[in-house]
Write a protein that holds these residues in place. Structure first.
Motif, mmCIF file in Angstrom:
data_model
loop_
_atom_site.group_PDB
_atom_site.id
_atom_site.type_symbol
_atom_site.label_atom_id
_atom_site.label_comp_id
_atom_site.label_asym_id
_atom_site.label_seq_id
_atom_site.Cartn_x
_atom_site.Cartn_y
_atom_site.Cartn_z
ATOM 1 N N THR A 1 -37.442 22.740 -26.753
ATOM 2 C CA THR A 1 -37.071 21.406 -27.231
ATOM 3 C C THR A 1 -37.386 20.344 -26.192
ATOM 4 O OG1 THR A 1 -35.280 22.370 -28.566
ATOM 5 C CG2 THR A 1 -35.177 20.010 -28.131
ATOM 6 N N SER B 1 -40.185 17.508 -26.707
ATOM 7 C CA SER B 1 -39.648 16.141 -26.724
ATOM 8 C C SER B 1 -40.401 15.251 -25.749
ATOM 9 C CB SER B 1 -38.155 16.147 -26.381
ATOM 10 O OG SER B 1 -37.400 16.811 -27.374
ATOM 11 N N LEU C 1 -36.863 8.597 -27.838
ATOM 12 C CA LEU C 1 -36.666 9.429 -26.649
ATOM 13 C C LEU C 1 -35.757 8.719 -25.650
ATOM 14 C CD1 LEU C 1 -37.314 11.961 -25.011
ATOM 15 C CD2 LEU C 1 -39.381 10.812 -24.176
ATOM 16 N N PHE D 1 -32.987 15.310 -30.572
ATOM 17 C CA PHE D 1 -33.937 16.074 -29.770
ATOM 18 C C PHE D 1 -34.737 17.039 -30.641
ATOM 19 C CE2 PHE D 1 -31.289 14.846 -26.047
ATOM 20 C CZ PHE D 1 -32.322 14.345 -25.267
ATOM 21 N N LEU E 1 -37.408 14.884 -32.098
ATOM 22 C CA LEU E 1 -38.416 14.622 -31.068
ATOM 23 C C LEU E 1 -39.313 15.834 -30.851
ATOM 24 C CD1 LEU E 1 -36.151 12.691 -28.559
ATOM 25 C CD2 LEU E 1 -38.256 11.782 -29.591
ATOM 26 N N ALA E 2 -38.722 17.019 -30.911
ATOM 27 C CA ALA E 2 -39.531 18.236 -30.779
ATOM 28 C C ALA E 2 -40.549 18.325 -31.908
ATOM 29 C CB ALA E 2 -38.630 19.465 -30.774
#
Length: 488
Positions: free
Chosen positions: A285, A289, A300, A328, A331-332
């Motif tokens: 992750t 990210s 982020l 997160f 974002l991953a």
């Protein structure tokens, strides 16, 4: 020159994306509901005495009172939400602890699945393909830490879907006025449920301003101001002072620093614990990210700010991070999409999102093996003890005690009342005494819940593990005008 048409999505990608998302949400949701119905343990007293117990008092008229609901350090939004679920359960005939607790914990578990779907929506809002977004969402849907916390009636769980869906709506490129208003409203609700979520509100306005989207920033700010007014009004109506709960809470935690009494930890605590509880998921992750930094710098930055601000606080608990974990995961998904865009179409290219899902699934398989040490809780007391069903036998005996026709008072000698389910499990309007309460010979209670080696006299009417429920010889209860419902 006309814009070039978008790159077509291969049918294989579409099918795989749909399959991953459905399986991740379905399996993750099913596991959460199963855990909700099979674990009666307690991670930390807040999951009972900040939600279940005040809700029980609202609906049934009795319950233990924690200091926060005596001095007003919490608003009534979360207990009101839980009380509505209790009322719903009673309305369909499930008016016992197994009914209303099962429904409530099941709903909280499903909110975790909603948060995972929100991760998918948020990744899509930042340009990730459906396949990459689905793989990213699996890091929240299936990973061990989100699964563990999911069924617990805590403000972090209640607010997480509002946070991730609010940001997904309001931060989407070209978001309509309706989307911005809806997104900001969800964030306002998230703050009502948990004050620390105000970080996301500041972040939303900051990101919109950084984009120079002044119209959306003004609209979001106006909506958040309206929710702030409602927050203050709720406190005014329930506690008698505008923003009373926020002022008392901030004074207790930031000015007086009294939360440190429950333990302090260094800045690196969260990273260390996340690596211990789900190390591979954490590394994947984090890496993905960081790859999302170019395409989702604002998101982020907001997620990192939430993490860092919590890491700077002396008192830390892993549950505090639950609202930011879906961000997160999103974002991953964005970072994974950045990688996939540089790979040529081929069957081997699909191995990468499948590997991410595999990492999440493998972590989920380990959920049942989590110890308190893995979760950073009770590290100096019982780090190797299972984090599951802690004091669950005590709570099941509380349910059994509440069903006894002759119980007129109960003393819990086997545990501090804060580490039990209180009246939410006992569900009987009679005095409930703490371990340091009156002696057995006082005649103020008819039953005791104690360790099997401390029976001495009386009749054992139920037992589980090392705990027993005992009917005392005198059998009756004298009135006790000194009894207090305040949690000791």
């Amino acid at each position: 020159m006309s814009a070039s048409p978008p790159t077509p999505v291969p049918p294989t990608d579409r099918l795989l994306a749909r399959t991953i998302l459905i399986l991740a949400l379905g399996v993750g949701g099913s596991l959460r509901v199963w855990l909700a119905l099979t674990d009666d343990g307690i991670y930390w007293p807040d999951e009972v005495f900040q939600s279940l117990e005040p809700a029980h008092r609202l609906v049934f008229g009795y319950g233990m009172q924690a200091w926060e609901f005596i001095e007003g350090a919490r608003n009534w939004a979360l207990p009101a939400l839980v009380a509505a679920l209790f009322k719903l359960s009673a309305g369909v005939g499930l008016d016992g602890p197994r009914g209303y607790l099962g429904l409530t914990r099941g709903v909280f578990g499903l909110l975790g699945a909603v948060s995972a779907w929100g991760s998918w929506r948020l990744a899509r809002a930042h340009g990730a393909s459906a396949l990459a977004a689905a793989a990213g969402a699996s890091l929240f849907a299936l990973a061990a830490v989100p699964l563990y916390f999911a069924p617990r009636a805590m403000s972090e769980n209640a607010s997480a879907p509002a946070v991730v869906l609010g940001l997904a709506l309001a931060l989407a490129p070209g978001a309509s006025r309706r989307a911005v208003v809806a997104g900001a409203s969800l964030l306002g609700l998230a703050v009502l449920l948990r004050l620390q979520n105000g970080i996301f509100c500041v972040g939303l306005v900051g990101v919109l301003a950084a984009r120079r989207d002044w119209r959306s920033a003004r609209e979001a700010l106006a909506v958040l101001a309206a929710w702030a007014f409602f927050f203050g009004l709720l406190d005014r109506l329930t506690w008698g002072r505008w923003f009373h709960s926020a002022l008392v809470y901030l004074d207790f935690n930031l000015v007086q620093g009294k939360a440190a009494a429950w333990g302090t930890a260094p800045f690196a605590y969260y990273g260390r614990v996340l690596m211990r509880a789900m190390g591979t998921v954490t590394l994947v992750t984090l890496g993905l990210s960081l790859l999302a930094a170019r395409r989702a710098p604002g998101l982020l930055g907001v997620a990192a700010a939430f993490f860092v601000l919590h890491a700077l606080q002396p008192h830390k608990e892993l549950r505090f991070l639950v609202p930011v974990l879906p961000l997160f995961a999103a974002l991953a998904g964005v970072g994974l999409d950045a990688v996939l865009r540089h790979l040529p179409p081929s069957p081997a290219r699909l191995a990468l999102p499948l590997a991410v899902v595999g990492v999440a699934g493998f972590s989920g398989l380990r959920t049942g093996q989590l110890t308190f040490g893995d979760l950073g809780q009770y590290e100096n007391v019982k780090p190797r003890a299972s984090a599951w069903d802690d004091f669950g036998p005590v709570n099941r005996l509380l349910i059994a005690a509440g069903r006894l026709p002759d119980v007129c008072g109960l003393k819990v000698e086997a545990a501090h009342l804060a580490w039990t389910g209180g009246y939410s499990y006992f569900h009987r309007d009679v005095p409930l005494y703490a371990h340091n309460g009156p002696r057995r010979e006082s005649g103020l209670f008819s039953h005791v819940l104690t360790l099997s080696g401390a029976v001495a006299n009386g009749e054992v009417v139920a037992s589980e593990g090392p705990f027993v429920l005992v009917r005392l010889p005198h059998g009756g209860c004298a009135p006790d005008p000194a009894w207090s419902s305040r949690l000791p």
